[in-house]
Design a protein around this motif. Sequence first.
Motif, PDB file in Angstrom:
ATOM      1  N   ALA A 200       0.839  -1.212   0.000  1.00 21.76           N
ATOM      2  CA  ALA A 200       0.000   0.000   0.000  1.00 21.76           C
ATOM      3  C   ALA A 200       0.866   1.251   0.000  1.00 21.76           C
ATOM      4  N   ASP A 201       1.958   1.238   0.779  1.00 23.88           N
ATOM      5  CA  ASP A 201       2.869   2.383   0.811  1.00 23.88           C
ATOM      6  C   ASP A 201       3.508   2.602  -0.560  1.00 23.88           C
ATOM      7  N   PRO A 212       8.950   5.173  -8.693  1.00 19.43           N
ATOM      8  CA  PRO A 212       8.903   3.748  -9.031  1.00 19.43           C
ATOM      9  C   PRO A 212       9.596   2.909  -7.957  1.00 19.43           C
ATOM     10  N   TYR A 213       9.566   1.606  -8.127  1.00 24.75           N
ATOM     11  CA  TYR A 213      10.202   0.717  -7.165  1.00 24.75           C
ATOM     12  C   TYR A 213      10.847  -0.429  -7.933  1.00 24.75           C
ATOM     13  N   PRO A 214      12.107  -0.818  -7.657  1.00 23.83           N
ATOM     14  CA  PRO A 214      12.961  -0.341  -6.572  1.00 23.83           C
ATOM     15  C   PRO A 214      13.682   0.960  -6.955  1.00 23.83           C
ATOM     16  N   TYR A 215      14.145   1.681  -5.929  1.00 24.21           N
ATOM     17  CA  TYR A 215      14.849   2.929  -6.205  1.00 24.21           C
ATOM     18  C   TYR A 215      15.915   3.207  -5.155  1.00 24.21           C
ATOM     19  N   ILE A 216      16.872   4.042  -5.556  1.00 24.25           N
ATOM     20  CA  ILE A 216      17.837   4.625  -4.633  1.00 24.25           C
ATOM     21  C   ILE A 216      17.567   6.114  -4.616  1.00 24.25           C
ATOM     22  N   LEU A 217      17.967   6.785  -3.549  1.00 23.80           N
ATOM     23  CA  LEU A 217      17.449   8.123  -3.257  1.00 23.80           C
ATOM     24  C   LEU A 217      18.547   9.143  -3.007  1.00 23.80           C
ATOM     25  N   SER A 218      18.306  10.364  -3.467  1.00 24.42           N
ATOM     26  CA  SER A 218      19.107  11.525  -3.069  1.00 24.42           C
ATOM     27  C   SER A 218      18.150  12.667  -2.749  1.00 24.42           C
ATOM     28  N   VAL A 219      18.477  13.470  -1.749  1.00 27.17           N
ATOM     29  CA  VAL A 219      17.642  14.597  -1.351  1.00 27.17           C
ATOM     30  C   VAL A 219      18.484  15.865  -1.383  1.00 27.17           C
ATOM     31  N   GLY A 220      18.059  16.844  -2.170  1.00 21.89           N
ATOM     32  CA  GLY A 220      18.784  18.108  -2.253  1.00 21.89           C
ATOM     33  C   GLY A 220      18.448  18.844  -3.530  1.00 21.89           C
ATOM     34  N   SER A 280      10.051  17.206  -7.109  1.00 21.27           N
ATOM     35  CA  SER A 280      10.470  18.533  -6.640  1.00 21.27           C
ATOM     36  C   SER A 280      10.186  18.767  -5.166  1.00 21.27           C
ATOM     37  N   PHE A 281       9.040  18.263  -4.689  1.00 17.63           N
ATOM     38  CA  PHE A 281       8.712  18.509  -3.283  1.00 17.63           C
ATOM     39  C   PHE A 281       7.910  17.342  -2.731  1.00 17.63           C
ATOM     40  N   VAL A 282       8.270  16.910  -1.527  1.00 19.47           N
ATOM     41  CA  VAL A 282       7.567  15.830  -0.842  1.00 19.47           C
ATOM     42  C   VAL A 282       7.037  16.378   0.478  1.00 19.47           C
ATOM     43  N   GLU A 283       5.777  16.130   0.768  1.00 19.27           N
ATOM     44  CA  GLU A 283       5.180  16.580   2.023  1.00 19.27           C
ATOM     45  C   GLU A 283       5.943  15.998   3.210  1.00 19.27           C
ATOM     46  N   ASP A 284       6.041  16.785   4.286  1.00 18.08           N
ATOM     47  CA  ASP A 284       6.782  16.350   5.471  1.00 18.08           C
ATOM     48  C   ASP A 284       6.308  14.992   5.970  1.00 18.08           C
ATOM     49  N   LYS A 285       5.004  14.776   5.944  1.00 13.76           N
ATOM     50  CA  LYS A 285       4.461  13.525   6.484  1.00 13.76           C
ATOM     51  C   LYS A 285       4.836  12.324   5.632  1.00 13.76           C
ATOM     52  N   ASP A 286       5.184  12.555   4.363  1.00 17.70           N
ATOM     53  CA  ASP A 286       5.505  11.463   3.450  1.00 17.70           C
ATOM     54  C   ASP A 286       7.001  11.191   3.343  1.00 17.70           C
ATOM     55  N   LEU A 287       7.819  12.131   3.802  1.00 14.43           N
ATOM     56  CA  LEU A 287       9.265  11.978   3.623  1.00 14.43           C
ATOM     57  C   LEU A 287       9.823  10.720   4.310  1.00 14.43           C
ATOM     58  N   PRO A 288       9.370  10.358   5.528  1.00 17.49           N
ATOM     59  CA  PRO A 288       9.856   9.098   6.116  1.00 17.49           C
ATOM     60  C   PRO A 288       9.566   7.888   5.245  1.00 17.49           C
ATOM     61  N   LEU A 289       8.408   7.874   4.589  1.00 14.33           N
ATOM     62  CA  LEU A 289       8.086   6.775   3.682  1.00 14.33           C
ATOM     63  C   LEU A 289       9.062   6.718   2.509  1.00 14.33           C
ATOM     64  N   VAL A 290       9.416   7.884   1.983  1.00 11.26           N
ATOM     65  CA  VAL A 290      10.332   7.935   0.842  1.00 11.26           C
ATOM     66  C   VAL A 290      11.701   7.405   1.247  1.00 11.26           C
ATOM     67  N   TYR A 291      12.185   7.777   2.432  1.00 15.25           N
ATOM     68  CA  TYR A 291      13.463   7.242   2.920  1.00 15.25           C
ATOM     69  C   TYR A 291      13.370   5.730   3.124  1.00 15.25           C
ATOM     70  N   ARG A 292      12.301   5.285   3.760  1.00 11.04           N
ATOM     71  CA  ARG A 292      12.148   3.864   4.067  1.00 11.04           C
ATOM     72  C   ARG A 292      12.055   3.009   2.814  1.00 11.04           C
ATOM     73  N   GLY A 293      11.482   3.579   1.762  1.00 10.21           N
ATOM     74  CA  GLY A 293      11.323   2.825   0.527  1.00 10.21           C
ATOM     75  C   GLY A 293      12.592   2.680  -0.275  1.00 10.21           C
ATOM     76  N   ALA A 294      13.589   3.524  -0.003  1.00 11.54           N
ATOM     77  CA  ALA A 294      14.824   3.498  -0.785  1.00 11.54           C
ATOM     78  C   ALA A 294      15.733   2.365  -0.323  1.00 11.54           C
ATOM     79  N   ASP A 295      16.414   1.730  -1.268  1.00  9.77           N
ATOM     80  CA  ASP A 295      17.382   0.691  -0.935  1.00  9.77           C
ATOM     81  C   ASP A 295      18.746   1.269  -0.589  1.00  9.77           C
ATOM     82  N   ALA A 296      18.951   2.540  -0.874  1.00 11.58           N
ATOM     83  CA  ALA A 296      20.179   3.245  -0.456  1.00 11.58           C
ATOM     84  C   ALA A 296      19.920   4.740  -0.550  1.00 11.58           C
TER      85      ALA A 296
END
Length: 397
Positions: A200-201, A212-220, A280-296
């Motif tokens: 669901a997440d 998409p999934y799977p993904y790796i993440l950068s924030v900035g 471009s922008f992720v809501e504060d409440k969703d950012l933990p999900l985005v980190y958790r979903g990343a494999d790195a």
Amino acid sequence: MDGTHTHKIKVGIFADGLGRKGKGTAIVLQRIVEHLYQMPNFNIRLIYLAGQCNHELCRRAPSVEVRLFQFPQFSGFFSYAYFFLFSKERFDIVHFPRPALHPLFWLIKALGRTQKIVVAFHGAPESRDIPIFKTWQTRFNRRFIAVFGKYFIDAGIVLSESARDPVARYYHLHNHKIVVINTGVDVQFSNIQHHILNDADKQYLQARYNIPYPYILSVGRLDPHKNIHRLIEGYAKARNKHGISHTLVIVGGKHEPTYTQRVERTIDDLGMRNSVCFTSFVEDKDLPLVYRGADAFLFVSLSEGFGMPLIEAMASGCPVLASNVSAMPEIAGGAAYLVNPYDTDEIAEGIQQILRDGTLREELIKKGILRAKNFSWERCAEETKGLYLKLYTNKDL
């Protein structure tokens, strides 16, 4: 301060940037105000242009609204000029949460309306080798502080030991006036039951942000010192040489125009248009999900004063790859895979190591969760309070 004192220390905090979304400086300001304005022995006042702060803290915390004079241009400039020249407000300490100082800021001290001035320097300053995004306003502010403003600043806050000397040199501040206060990490990143997204997440992130999934993440944001072009080059090598199939998701706006064009050219030249996803922008409440979903999580910046996304990723249980320069090694504290941010082969090797070495992944996750526990907003607020007390009682910093 002991219990025999009845005077509350009056602190004015300039809060015009309080509601800026997606800004680390705004997050720090929000968390500090949330903790400080409820502390005994302190009378915290937020200072902002009348009608210009829509953050809920501006409604909850005591405030000083600066009279807004409407002009076709530069309304804020002239309104603050009037405030610094004619305001009857008196403070023991005024706190500027970033080095964007009005040319007349010094009058608030010269005219006896405050005893002390504090300025926070969140980012590491530019150097000959590391370009930092700047406008004519930021150029002016930096030179103004270095040439003139330094005489009125009683304390400068930096977010890491690594930033202390560069900030002191760049702004011509005495080193003994620089105080290191680490930021915290929001409990929403660490207050999780597990570190793997359910179906669901995943569906939510794909529908809401096209991730998409799977993904790796950068924030900035796409600013030159964030080094996103080399990150993409390293990522392309990881795909081509090591067969990595993950999408690279970059959370952060396309900011500095010239550098954004460079990043776009890099993506096209490497044929990565379908493999790199910008959000471009992720809501504060969703950012933990985005980190958790990343494999790195990948953070190959050339220069940072702290690097808040590092700690957010660690708290979220995401293994981190980070630069071995500037503040990153200090903040990571041995809990990240460090690489030379100028070496795209090293970046590529680091990506494939984290994704394919299960033992390394688990070690980085465990170390990262423990490391993130060293950073809290309660501690940040207590250290800021301690700085105020030292300034108020004229003790050495």
